[in-house]
Structure formats: C-alpha cells, structure tokens
Design a protein around this motif. Structure first.
Motif, short mmCIF file in Angstrom:
data_model
loop_
_atom_site.label_atom_id
_atom_site.label_comp_id
_atom_site.label_asym_id
_atom_site.label_seq_id
_atom_site.Cartn_x
_atom_site.Cartn_y
_atom_site.Cartn_z
N LYS A 128 1.01 -1.14 0.16
CA LYS A 128 -0.08 -0.03 -0.06
C LYS A 128 0.78 1.17 -0.05
O LYS A 128 0.65 2.10 -0.67
CB LYS A 128 -0.96 0.14 1.27
CG LYS A 128 -2.07 1.04 1.25
CD LYS A 128 -2.69 1.16 2.46
CE LYS A 128 -3.55 0.26 2.95
NZ LYS A 128 -4.45 0.42 4.14
N VAL A 129 1.90 1.18 0.90
CA VAL A 129 2.76 2.32 0.56
C VAL A 129 3.43 2.59 -0.53
O VAL A 129 3.51 3.91 -0.96
CB VAL A 129 3.88 2.35 1.92
CG1 VAL A 129 4.82 3.40 1.83
CG2 VAL A 129 3.25 2.26 3.34
N ILE A 130 4.11 1.60 -1.31
CA ILE A 130 4.65 1.69 -2.33
C ILE A 130 3.59 2.01 -3.36
O ILE A 130 3.86 3.24 -4.10
CB ILE A 130 5.16 0.51 -3.10
CG1 ILE A 130 6.31 0.20 -1.72
CG2 ILE A 130 5.74 0.59 -4.29
CD1 ILE A 130 6.97 -1.26 -2.15
N ARG A 131 2.23 1.68 -3.23
CA ARG A 131 1.57 2.15 -4.46
C ARG A 131 0.85 3.43 -4.39
O ARG A 131 0.94 4.26 -5.12
CB ARG A 131 0.08 1.09 -4.41
CG ARG A 131 -0.79 1.59 -5.41
CD ARG A 131 -1.95 0.33 -5.45
NE ARG A 131 -2.65 0.24 -4.10
CZ ARG A 131 -2.90 -0.63 -3.10
NH1 ARG A 131 -1.90 -1.49 -3.13
NH2 ARG A 131 -3.47 -0.43 -2.13
N TYR A 132 0.55 3.85 -3.12
CA TYR A 132 -0.12 5.18 -2.76
C TYR A 132 1.15 6.26 -3.04
O TYR A 132 1.03 7.35 -3.50
CB TYR A 132 -0.44 5.54 -1.44
CG TYR A 132 -1.78 4.90 -1.25
CD1 TYR A 132 -2.39 4.11 -2.06
CD2 TYR A 132 -2.48 5.30 -0.05
CE1 TYR A 132 -3.75 3.84 -1.97
CE2 TYR A 132 -3.78 4.56 0.31
CZ TYR A 132 -4.29 3.78 -0.80
OH TYR A 132 -5.52 3.25 -0.76
N THR A 133 2.46 6.11 -2.68
CA THR A 133 3.36 6.94 -2.83
C THR A 133 3.97 6.88 -4.09
O THR A 133 4.41 8.18 -4.69
CB THR A 133 4.79 6.35 -1.93
OG1 THR A 133 4.30 6.14 -0.61
CG2 THR A 133 5.86 7.45 -1.76
N THR A 134 3.92 6.00 -5.00
CA THR A 134 4.09 6.07 -6.34
C THR A 134 3.18 6.95 -7.16
O THR A 134 3.65 7.73 -7.89
CB THR A 134 4.15 4.75 -7.13
OG1 THR A 134 5.22 3.60 -6.61
CG2 THR A 134 4.39 4.66 -8.56
N HIS A 135 1.81 6.83 -6.69
CA HIS A 135 0.86 7.57 -7.36
C HIS A 135 1.11 9.01 -6.82
O HIS A 135 1.07 9.98 -7.63
CB HIS A 135 -0.56 7.29 -6.84
CG HIS A 135 -1.70 8.25 -7.10
ND1 HIS A 135 -1.94 8.19 -8.52
CD2 HIS A 135 -2.54 8.93 -6.63
CE1 HIS A 135 -3.07 9.07 -8.82
NE2 HIS A 135 -3.35 9.66 -7.70
N ALA A 136 1.44 9.40 -5.41
CA ALA A 136 1.89 10.73 -5.20
C ALA A 136 3.10 11.27 -5.78
O ALA A 136 2.97 12.68 -6.13
CB ALA A 136 2.18 10.69 -3.50
N LEU A 137 3.96 10.58 -6.24
CA LEU A 137 5.07 11.00 -7.28
C LEU A 137 4.56 11.65 -8.28
O LEU A 137 5.34 12.69 -8.78
CB LEU A 137 5.78 9.62 -7.47
CG LEU A 137 7.03 9.44 -6.61
CD1 LEU A 137 7.62 8.11 -6.90
CD2 LEU A 137 7.93 10.55 -6.49
N GLY A 138 3.31 11.69 -9.07
CA GLY A 138 3.02 12.22 -10.13
C GLY A 138 2.09 13.49 -9.75
O GLY A 138 2.06 14.32 -10.72
N ILE A 139 1.93 13.69 -8.54
CA ILE A 139 1.37 15.17 -8.27
C ILE A 139 2.12 16.20 -8.86
O ILE A 139 1.45 17.12 -9.44
CB ILE A 139 1.12 15.26 -6.65
CG1 ILE A 139 0.23 14.32 -6.22
CG2 ILE A 139 0.92 16.75 -6.25
CD1 ILE A 139 -0.11 14.36 -4.61
N SER A 140 3.39 16.26 -8.77
CA SER A 140 4.23 17.42 -9.11
C SER A 140 3.90 17.63 -10.65
O SER A 140 3.67 18.92 -10.93
CB SER A 140 5.73 17.07 -8.73
OG SER A 140 6.43 18.34 -9.43
#
Length: 284
Positions: free
Chosen positions: A127-139
C-alpha cells in the motif's frame, strides 16, 4: 486583440467615482459576455487597501449596479484563480519529490526481506509503495494544470485582451481538478499512517539482514511523513473541511468533483455578497 487602454470616457468616469487618497487601476483585460466587453477598475486607498470597484463597458460607460454583478464576479474569479495558481499550485509543482522516490526505492528493494520476517507486513508495504508512487505524479499533474491555466491566461490577456465564459469554465475545471487531487492525497496519507507505524515498529524491534543505513533511512523517511501528516497536512485538510462546512456543502467522497464544484459556486455567491458587491460603485 481588442483595445484595452482606457479611453477618455473611461478615465473621465473612473475619476468621477474616485475618492480622496485613492489610486485607480483599470485592468488591461476584459470580460466578454457575448455582446460587450467589460472592464474592471480597482480603487486602492493609501491607508485601507482595496476600497472599491467600478465596472465600465468597452466605450467607457458606467453600468447600472444590477448589470455590473456578472462582469464584476467574472473578472474577480479570473483574477482569483490565477492568483491561486501562483500562490498554491506553483509551490506544489516545485516541491522536492526525492523523499517519495526514496521511500518507493527502499521499500521495493527490501520488500522481500521485510515480508519474510513478518508476512503480515505485506499489505502495508504494498500500500505504501502504491500510494507513494501515485503521489510522485502530483508534481507533474500540477505542472500540467498550471501550464493550462497559464495558457488560458495568455489567450485572455496577451492574444485577445479578454476572456469569456468558455475560458472561465475551463479554468474552473482545472482548479477543481487540482483541489480534488490534493484532497485525495490527504485522504491517502491519513490512511497510510497505521502502515507507516507498522513498518517502523518492525524495523525497530525485529532483527534484519537489511543494512543498518537502509533501516535508519526508511525509519527517518516514514517518521518524517507521520510528523508532516500530523502537522501541515492536518491543517490543510481542516481548511478543506472548514470551507465545505462554511458553504454548507457535504463532501461526497464518491463524487469529489461535484462536491468541489458546488462549494466553488456557493463561495462565488458568498464572495459577491460579502466582499465584492459592497465595494462596487456602479449606481443602484
């Protein structure tokens, strides 16, 4: 490109409604409602700040108050959305994403060892990997929104000299998209709090073949996320919730776009009633 410089009639009427100790500024772009172009003049008092608005048509005539509401609201909304992009979105676009990348990299690299020691940790790590990978695209997604808003601003102020409802609605949609993205990010981060704690506890309490430097780095990164979530992110999410509560709008997590759209519309009405309308000097 329409003429956006004040005519003699513009200047005459602007000065007629100007008060003592005020400066005036007629914005160099207009709102086009399909029939005419409308300009906003802002009066700025030397001691009190923004003290008044005056809406003029293309020729320089002063509109009656009831006809000034729509262009006054449109012009202020346009300016507010561009200002919001500069104040909120650009810093987010430039945010350092290296800690997010490190979390994904380290957990991916040492996932097998962590799960081997504690199989129940698998769902938290994934879950941490999946959500953090998604957050990487916010920028990048924020950059796309900022670029779209900048393009629309350029069309209105540099190419045409005016904007219409089509441009205004496009800008509104981009702002809603940004707010939904950031709100969802906050929800995801709050959901990850227990997972962060489980991973940190595991690394602190159980022997591991993971290098000490990597363990310390993972613990430090996840601890920093927890602290940030309890501090800055909690305040940000409270602002979201307070704004919805103030506008008496329910946050529907199944349809966030509609929720934010409704909040923006009620905010528009409230802003006119409380902040814009009282300062409009067009005659009633």
């Amino acid at each position: 490109m329409i003429n956006t410089k004040p005519t003699k009639l513009h200047i005459k009427n602007i000065k007629q409604y100007k008060n003592l100790l005020e400066k005036w500024d007629m914005w160099d772009f207009a709102y086009f409602d399909g029939n005419d172009y409308y300009f906003l003049t802002l009066y700025d008092h030397m001691l009190k700040g923004i003290s008044g608005y005056l809406i003029l048509d293309y020729e320089g005539n002063v509109l009656p108050f009831e006809k000034a509401e729509v262009p006054a609201t449109a012009l202020n909304r346009f300016n507010t959305m561009i200002h919001g992009a500069m104040q909120e979105m650009v810093p987010q676009m430039l945010k350092n994403m290296d800690p997010y990348k490190e979390v994904v990299s380290l957990l991916t690299q040492h996932k097998s060892d962590l799960i081997w020691r504690d199989p129940e940790l698998a769902s938290s790590i994934e879950k941490v990997i999946r959500y953090t990978t998604h957050a990487l695209g916010i920028s990048k997604r924020t950059e796309d929104i900022v670029n779209t808003l900048g393009h629309l601003q350029n069309i209105a102020t540099k190419e045409q000299g005016y904007f219409n409802n089509e441009i205004l609605n496009e800008m509104r949609n981009e702002c809603i998209k940004y707010n939904v993205m950031m709100y969802e990010y906050g929800l995801n981060e709050f959901e990850l709090m227990d997972d962060y704690e489980k991973i940190i506890k595991n690394l602190n309490e159980k022997p591991s073949d993971i290098p000490s430097s990597a363990q310390k780095k993972i613990i430090a990164l996840l601890t920093a996320s927890i602290q940030s979530n309890k501090g800055a992110l909690t305040k940000t999410m409270k602002v979201f919730e307070d704004e919805f509560k103030e506008m008496n709008v329910h946050i529907d997590h199944a349809n966030l776009e509609q929720s934010f759209d409704k909040k923006m519309e009620r905010s528009r009405v409230k802003a006119f009633e409380e902040k814009i309308g009282p300062k409009i000097r067009n005659p009633k």
